[in-house]
Design an enzyme around this catalytic site. Structure first.
Site, mmCIF file in Angstrom:
data_model
loop_
_atom_site.group_PDB
_atom_site.id
_atom_site.type_symbol
_atom_site.label_atom_id
_atom_site.label_comp_id
_atom_site.label_asym_id
_atom_site.label_seq_id
_atom_site.Cartn_x
_atom_site.Cartn_y
_atom_site.Cartn_z
ATOM 1 N N LEU A 111 48.448 50.488 40.793
ATOM 2 C CA LEU A 111 48.533 49.681 39.506
ATOM 3 C C LEU A 111 47.141 49.247 39.514
ATOM 4 O O LEU A 111 46.606 48.251 40.081
ATOM 5 C CB LEU A 111 49.351 48.334 39.760
ATOM 6 C CG LEU A 111 50.901 48.683 39.496
ATOM 7 C CD1 LEU A 111 51.584 47.780 40.035
ATOM 8 C CD2 LEU A 111 50.950 48.447 37.865
ATOM 9 N N LYS B 133 55.208 40.885 36.109
ATOM 10 C CA LYS B 133 54.894 41.561 37.245
ATOM 11 C C LYS B 133 55.877 42.641 37.702
ATOM 12 O O LYS B 133 55.657 43.781 38.119
ATOM 13 C CB LYS B 133 54.173 40.856 38.530
ATOM 14 C CG LYS B 133 53.395 41.256 39.396
ATOM 15 C CD LYS B 133 52.237 42.113 38.985
ATOM 16 C CE LYS B 133 51.093 41.213 38.045
ATOM 17 N NZ LYS B 133 50.603 40.406 39.107
ATOM 18 N N GLY C 20 46.597 45.128 44.138
ATOM 19 C CA GLY C 20 45.253 44.331 44.536
ATOM 20 C C GLY C 20 46.062 42.946 45.095
ATOM 21 O O GLY C 20 45.042 42.073 44.854
ATOM 22 N N GLN D 279 50.820 35.255 43.104
ATOM 23 C CA GLN D 279 50.604 36.115 44.467
ATOM 24 C C GLN D 279 51.150 34.943 45.479
ATOM 25 O O GLN D 279 50.826 35.212 46.637
ATOM 26 C CB GLN D 279 49.200 36.423 44.643
ATOM 27 C CG GLN D 279 49.042 37.719 43.577
ATOM 28 C CD GLN D 279 47.593 37.921 43.418
ATOM 29 O OE1 GLN D 279 46.913 37.896 44.507
ATOM 30 N NE2 GLN D 279 47.167 38.776 42.316
ATOM 31 N N CYS E 103 30.322 47.594 8.021
ATOM 32 C CA CYS E 103 28.922 47.746 7.293
ATOM 33 C C CYS E 103 29.281 49.070 6.352
ATOM 34 O O CYS E 103 30.485 49.325 5.913
ATOM 35 C CB CYS E 103 28.013 48.243 8.190
ATOM 36 S SG CYS E 103 28.206 49.624 9.255
#
Ligand code: ATP
Ligand code: MG
Length: 501
Positions: free
Chosen positions: A188, A270, A292, A301, A455
């Site tokens: 992930l 999550k 992670g 976490q 532009c």
């Protein structure tokens, strides 16, 4: 065994040592690992586009390459412990070795202590010790003395059946196991420091990876994450061709915001990501999911939240950073090379404002998730985009992410044409900005809103958008420039909210 690519004469010679871990495997495992390692090494050297040759007739590998980058790519092939650039190649003969060593090393020894270390494999009329004594004696007059314990300079000689190699340096390689020997997992990838380092740690242990990114933001965010994935693929995945699966989480996020309590958004979100990863991993026949997370790093976490998130995964979830501190992770990200890219990604990460629950009860989380129509997530997974990371070119990385076909609600519109043209017509609500000045000063703009620039033809503003995106802004050039903007306006485009500058 030898591998040769066609072309001119090889120049750089590297003595490459296998990771110690490979040597203690059973014969068969070692044979398989070494075969994979050679495949990966060939792939790595192939990326330099220079001719190379790999000679693997003994427990060390000799690489010859015409590329000055050879040492750099070889050091990033997992399964190697160190490498030494060979300075001289001579006949396996004491006199030849002494003459070459005298010639190559004597100037380097002034005022320094040294030691000669020789190794030998094959049949020769002399011993390693003979070389150490003879070369040591020849060089002693130029040095501050011999120090066998802690010499300033170590002169190494490796003698083989037909050649002897002289060198002084030894650089650490990446270590680990050859990529691919431990199967495949799905990481992930959010593009932040953590997920990139977590992925790298698995790659290092021989696990080939594909990646899944759940896009919660816009194209600029996606582009930054694709760049992180591409770095992992190009620099650290020799021997493999990793894919990045991009799942558009926009509709899922809208469903979440509409139906569940805000304090649960982070945790439920999550879980939805784990569900997406589990589904894709199953399709790829991957063996695990990689994330992670580190205990307690952010509110989603905490141990309790991880427990509330984990059960939806249908495969083992590997969290190689679980015990790492943030500083350790960032230091590693620097060495891996993802730090600068992840630094930009930070800017896109404000997903769910407000205070999330830090100790989610499993039943409460399940109840919040049950309010959602998961068919929306299924559709997003089915409609995902799959990118072949190594095949992406610099153009692929830029062009698709720079242009907008409409002005999203709340966006700030900047008209970058000259003032006179702006006065003649501009999109209602747009502000005039000189293109050159904007390029110099855009960092003083608020980072909150999305910027739409136009532009005359959309070309200068594409460059500006590119620079702004690199600096972490959500900025796009309107496709087709002024004409594109006018067409959109005539078709009833909403026009921007009044700019807040
Ligand atoms: P990172 O530094 O990797 O972004 P983080 O510190 O921001 O992590 P979280 O946002 O809680 O922490 O994410 C924890 C892990 O969940 C990430 O490391 C990653 O593996 C996964 N993840 C988070 N957001 C996404 C996303 N948008 N797409 C894919 N994976 C994600
Ligand atoms: Mg993150």
């Amino acid at each position: 065994m030898e591998t040769e690519a066609p072309g001119g004469p090889p120049e750089t010679r590297l003595l490459v040592r296998l990771a110690a871990e490979l040597a203690i495997k059973s014969r068969r495992t070692r044979h398989n690992f070494q075969r994979q390692l050679l495949r990966n090494l060939r792939d790595a050297l192939g990326t330099t586009a220079a001719p190379y040759r790999i000679d693997e007739s003994w427990s060390r590998i000799l690489v010859r390459s015409a590329s000055p980058e050879a040492a750099d790519v070889v050091a990033r092939v997992f399964g190697l412990s160190s490498l030494s650039p060979i300075e001289r190649v001579v006949a396996p003969d004491v006199d030849a070795i002494v003459a070459a060593g005298h010639d190559a090393f004597r100037e380097r020894l002034a005022g320094r202590t040294f030691a000669v270390r020789a190794r030998r494999a094959g049949e020769h009329a002399f011993t390693s010790r003979d070389i150490e004594v003879a070369l040591g004696a020849a060089l002693l007059p130029y040095a501050a003395g011999v120090d066998l314990g802690r010499p300033d300079v170590t002169l190494s000689v490796e003698v083989r059946e037909t050649e002897a190699y002289l060198f002084t340096e030894r650089f650490a390689a990446a270590g680990g196991l050859p990529l691919g020997v431990e199967g495949r997992a799905l990481a992930l990838l959010s593009g932040g420091y953590d997920s990139a380092v977590a992925a790298w740690l698995l790659l290092k242990r021989g696990v080939a990876l594909d990646y899944v990114f759940c896009n919660l933001g816009g194209d600029a965010y996606e582009r930054a994450v694709v760049q992180v994935g591409k770095l992992l693929a190009d620099a650290w995945s020799f021997g493999d061709q990793p894919r990045l699966h991009v799942v558009d989480f926009g509709p899922t996020l809208a469903e979440l915001r509409a139906k569940s309590k805000q304090s649960y958004w982070q945790v439920v979100l999550k879980r939805l990501m784990y569900r997406a990863a589990s589904r894709i991993a199953a399709e790829l026949d991957a063996g695990a999911i990689v994330t992670g997370e580190a205990v307690g790093q952010v509110s989603s976490q905490t141990l309790l939240n991880l427990r509330a998130i984990d059960p939806v995964a249908t495969l083992p979830v590997f969290r190689p950073l679980i015990g790492f501190d943030k500083e350790e992770i960032i230091a590693r990200a620097r060495r891996i090379g993802t730090a600068a890219l992840s630094e930009q990604v930070k800017e896109y990460c404000a997903i769910a404002p407000g205070k999330p629950v830090t100790a989610a009860r499993l039943e409460a989380v399940v109840a919040e998730e049950a309010k959602l129509d998961l068919g929306i997530l299924d559709a997003a997974i089915a409609g995902r985009k799959t990118l072949d990371l190594r095949a992406l070119t610099p153009t692929d990385l830029v062009a698709p992410y720079l242009f907008a076909d409409e002005v999203p609600a709340g966006a700030v519109v900047l008209d970058c044409r000259p003032v006179e043209q702006f006065r003649a017509w501009h999109l209602p609500g747009a502000e005039q900005r000189d293109e050159w000045e904007l390029l110099q000063r855009f960092t003083s703009l608020d980072r909150g809103p999305t910027y739409i620039l136009y532009c005359m033809h959309g070309i200068q503003t594409a460059y500006l958008a590119e620079r702004m995106q690199r600096a972490g802004y959500e900025a796009y050039s309107f496709r087709g420039g002024l004409r594109g903007v006018m067409r959109w306006w005539e078709r009833g485009g909403g026009g921007p909210a009044p700019a807040s500058q």
